[in-house]
Enzyme design. Structure first.
Site, mmCIF file in Angstrom:
data_model
loop_
_atom_site.group_PDB
_atom_site.id
_atom_site.type_symbol
_atom_site.label_atom_id
_atom_site.label_comp_id
_atom_site.label_asym_id
_atom_site.label_seq_id
_atom_site.Cartn_x
_atom_site.Cartn_y
_atom_site.Cartn_z
ATOM 1 N N TYR A 23 18.919 58.385 29.092
ATOM 2 C CA TYR A 23 19.629 58.225 30.357
ATOM 3 C C TYR A 23 21.090 58.637 30.227
ATOM 4 O O TYR A 23 21.796 58.204 29.317
ATOM 5 C CB TYR A 23 19.560 56.773 30.845
ATOM 6 C CG TYR A 23 20.403 56.543 32.071
ATOM 7 C CD1 TYR A 23 20.016 57.058 33.298
ATOM 8 C CD2 TYR A 23 21.614 55.845 31.992
ATOM 9 C CE1 TYR A 23 20.795 56.875 34.421
ATOM 10 C CE2 TYR A 23 22.396 55.655 33.111
ATOM 11 C CZ TYR A 23 21.994 56.176 34.330
ATOM 12 O OH TYR A 23 22.778 56.014 35.438
ATOM 13 N N HIS A 33 32.275 61.088 41.632
ATOM 14 C CA HIS A 33 32.600 59.664 41.680
ATOM 15 C C HIS A 33 34.054 59.400 42.075
ATOM 16 O O HIS A 33 34.457 58.239 42.201
ATOM 17 C CB HIS A 33 32.286 58.997 40.333
ATOM 18 C CG HIS A 33 30.828 58.726 40.131
ATOM 19 N ND1 HIS A 33 29.866 59.705 40.255
ATOM 20 C CD2 HIS A 33 30.150 57.587 39.828
ATOM 21 C CE1 HIS A 33 28.671 59.188 40.017
ATOM 22 N NE2 HIS A 33 28.821 57.897 39.764
ATOM 23 N N ASN A 74 31.426 54.268 33.261
ATOM 24 C CA ASN A 74 30.825 52.930 33.157
ATOM 25 C C ASN A 74 31.843 51.962 32.575
ATOM 26 O O ASN A 74 32.582 52.300 31.665
ATOM 27 C CB ASN A 74 29.619 52.961 32.230
ATOM 28 C CG ASN A 74 28.317 53.250 32.957
ATOM 29 O OD1 ASN A 74 27.333 53.546 32.319
ATOM 30 N ND2 ASN A 74 28.291 53.165 34.276
ATOM 31 N N TYR A 82 48.337 10.989 47.877
ATOM 32 C CA TYR A 82 47.610 11.702 46.829
ATOM 33 C C TYR A 82 48.388 12.890 46.275
ATOM 34 O O TYR A 82 48.306 13.194 45.078
ATOM 35 C CB TYR A 82 46.275 12.226 47.374
ATOM 36 C CG TYR A 82 45.213 11.173 47.607
ATOM 37 C CD1 TYR A 82 45.456 9.826 47.385
ATOM 38 C CD2 TYR A 82 43.956 11.547 48.060
ATOM 39 C CE1 TYR A 82 44.477 8.883 47.602
ATOM 40 C CE2 TYR A 82 42.958 10.604 48.280
ATOM 41 C CZ TYR A 82 43.229 9.263 48.052
ATOM 42 O OH TYR A 82 42.256 8.328 48.263
ATOM 43 N N ARG A 103 50.639 11.258 43.563
ATOM 44 C CA ARG A 103 50.073 10.517 42.434
ATOM 45 C C ARG A 103 48.824 11.155 41.827
ATOM 46 O O ARG A 103 48.448 10.830 40.702
ATOM 47 C CB ARG A 103 49.780 9.070 42.821
ATOM 48 C CG ARG A 103 48.702 8.849 43.849
ATOM 49 C CD ARG A 103 48.507 7.336 44.039
ATOM 50 N NE ARG A 103 47.979 7.018 45.337
ATOM 51 C CZ ARG A 103 46.783 6.491 45.550
ATOM 52 N NH1 ARG A 103 45.978 6.245 44.518
ATOM 53 N NH2 ARG A 103 46.381 6.210 46.762
ATOM 54 N N PHE A 151 27.623 46.807 32.123
ATOM 55 C CA PHE A 151 28.597 47.220 33.122
ATOM 56 C C PHE A 151 28.657 46.270 34.311
ATOM 57 O O PHE A 151 29.547 46.361 35.146
ATOM 58 C CB PHE A 151 28.271 48.622 33.638
ATOM 59 C CG PHE A 151 26.830 48.791 34.044
ATOM 60 C CD1 PHE A 151 26.294 48.079 35.103
ATOM 61 C CD2 PHE A 151 25.994 49.636 33.333
ATOM 62 C CE1 PHE A 151 24.970 48.216 35.468
ATOM 63 C CE2 PHE A 151 24.659 49.786 33.700
ATOM 64 C CZ PHE A 151 24.149 49.066 34.775
ATOM 65 N N GLU A 168 20.621 50.168 42.254
ATOM 66 C CA GLU A 168 21.644 49.171 41.901
ATOM 67 C C GLU A 168 21.620 48.118 43.010
ATOM 68 O O GLU A 168 22.463 48.110 43.907
ATOM 69 C CB GLU A 168 22.998 49.867 41.751
ATOM 70 C CG GLU A 168 22.976 50.863 40.589
ATOM 71 C CD GLU A 168 23.997 51.991 40.709
ATOM 72 O OE1 GLU A 168 24.837 51.938 41.632
ATOM 73 O OE2 GLU A 168 23.949 52.915 39.889
#
Length: 507
Positions: free
Chosen positions: A60, A90, A202, A286, A289, A335, A420
């Site tokens: 791959y 990309h 990646n 609150y 304290r 990844f 994906e």
């Protein structure tokens, strides 16, 4: 530490302190340690050896397509073009660009990850990326476009595309082409070899760097918030008993015990016999304290997340992973940035809570019915509005942070034709942290100003030397609020003071 110092990257051994110093621009030059070259070269040879076999098997990203196209076999003559096309296709990021400090941190973490020798990326490529950074040529990386699944694909493509002569680089706030940058840095344009493009793209380095930035800023805000909270106890004549160590030891949470001890340390020299101390109150609200319980829980999460992000900054997150010792390429999912997404989501909650409890203390101080001080912390109130709208600003910021605290990690969306099909959204989760920490810092700045004003209006106060020191530093920046004035600049000054003069070593 000198800004002119060199940082030698030891892959797998980056400490949180190293990462903080890199982000805060303490180094001007970066280089890989010499030992890493052996492992890098071995991983490259593992790729090359694949093609020396009589029958080349499909691996791959080496000789196949990507994502949903993983079953498409690519001819050997097209393998370089495959990697080149991958990087170009990309580069789809949009929006504003990341600032130089983040680009630098991303680049160093990326080099450190690939430098471990599981990626098949040549040593020369990593050195050339560092050379760009060392000469302050910062790749232009748009902020938006990653879902944090197959790594931060789009932003990492923008990071490395200049190495193949594609995209843009920022130098001295001027944007130039990648080819111009390569020429000026005397770097030859690379022709990518099998697996290199995929390994460069990646990884979780962008989301990790953004989460680290958020962590470092939130740590600064957290420590300032402890000081502000202690000052508010002083300003409102709060009781000291809630910080008794025995209370917190009986519960057992480490962060709670640490916070109680720090606040007690800040108040330890306080003159407990002062006339107004406790004012007959049995218990405080609150927000006064319960600081050890709330801020202690925040501290435990901060420390846990710091450990997670340190691990991730040193991790191998490319795919497939090249195991040179066994001559294997194993596909997996390192990844996937789910650890970073969870860390960022929890940091967002922490950041929101720090500001939320601080705003409640501001509200107590401007309320004359509770504080016994002039309404809205100003004399001649009515004619003067004093801190009225400063508290409104704090409330607005707290509410904004609340709305941004919804966990991004649960908002998965399928991509790549359902290959994906579960993503982390880590990049978006981490990117919001910087603005959220700015919001919280403004709230703490307003609390510090409010507490200093309240101390002045008390006409004398008996405080510890540590609180007096902070009070004086605030007064050196911002004078007493005698009557209404333009207030935004005062808040900005104290916000800058928090980030530039860290309280981390205050105790």
């Amino acid at each position: 530490m000198s800004h002119n110092s060199e940082f030698i990257i030891q892959p797998g051994k980056l400490s949180l302190n190293d990462l903080n110093n890199i982000y805060k621009n303490k180094f001007s030059k970066f280089s890989l340690n010499k030992e890493s070259k052996y492992f890098i070269d071995a991983s490259v040879k593992n790729v090359q050896d694949l093609f020396s076999q009589k029958e080349v098997k499909a691996v791959y990203g080496v000789n196949t397509g990507f994502g949903k196209l993983a079953n498409t076999r690519i001819q050997e003559s097209d393998l370089s073009a495959l990697q080149h096309n991958l990087v170009m296709s990309h580069c789809t990021g949009v929006g504003n660009l990341f600032d130089n400090n983040i680009v630098k941190l991303i680049a160093v973490i990326k080099v450190a990850s690939l430098g471990r020798g599981f990626s098949g990326v040549r040593h020369e490529l990593l050195e050339s990326l560092l050379k760009l950074i060392n000469h302050e040529y910062y790749p232009c990386i748009p902020m938006k476009g990653s879902v944090g699944a197959s790594g931060d694909l789009a932003p990492l493509a923008h990071l490395v595309s200049p190495l193949i002569g594609v995209g843009y680089v920022r130098k001295n706030d001027k944007i130039i082409t990648a080819n111009e940058a390569l020429k000026e840095c005397n770097i030859e344009k690379f022709e990518l070899q099998p697996l290199e493009g995929l390994s460069l793209l990646n990884g979780t380095q962008v989301s990790t760097a953004l989460a680290l930035k958020g962590l470092f800023k939130i740590q600064d805000v957290f420590e300032a918030a402890l000081v502000a909270g202690a000052m508010s106890v002083e300003a409102l004549n709060g009781k000291l008993e809630p910080f008794d160590s025995r209370i917190h030891e009986s519960r057992g949470h480490k962060g709670q015990m640490v916070v109680a001890e720090k606040i007690k340390c800040l108040l330890s020299e306080k003159n407990q016999s002062s006339e107004n101390h406790n004012s007959g109150k049995v218990q405080d609200p609150y927000s006064l304290r319960c600081q050890p319980q709330v801020m202690g829980a925040c501290l435990d999460q901060i420390n846990s997340i710091a450990n997670i992000l340190e691990i991730e900054a040193n991790a191998v997150t490319n795919n497939p992973i090249s195991f040179s010792d066994t001559k294997e390429f194993i596909s997996g999912g390192n990844f996937h940035a789910e650890p970073v997404a969870f860390a960022a989501d929890i940091l967002a909650i922490v950041c929101s809570e720090i500001a939320s409890i601080s705003e409640r203390r501001i509200s107590l101080m401007v309320d004359s019915n509770f504080s016994g001080l002039p309404p809205f912390l100003v004399n001649n109130s009515g004619l003067n509005s004093g801190f009225m709208i400063a508290q409104v600003t704090a409330a607005a910021l707290v509410s904004e942070n609340k709305s941004r605290s919804f966990p991004c990690s649960v908002d998965s969306i399928p991509t790549s034709a359902n290959q994906e099909d579960h993503v982390s959204m880590a990049t978006h989760a981490a990117n919001r942290l910087s603005e959220m920490s700015d919001n919280s810092c403004y709230v703490i700045a307003i609390e510090l100003l409010s507490a200093a004003q309240a101390m002045d209006l008390k006409n004398g106060f008996h405080s510890s030397n540590k609180i007096k020191k902070v009070y004086q530093e605030i007064r050196n920046l911002v004078p007493f609020y005698e009557k209404d004035r333009y207030f935004a600049d005062d808040i900005e000054k104290v916000k800058h003071y928090i980030f530039q003069n860290s309280f981390l070593n205050f105790y």
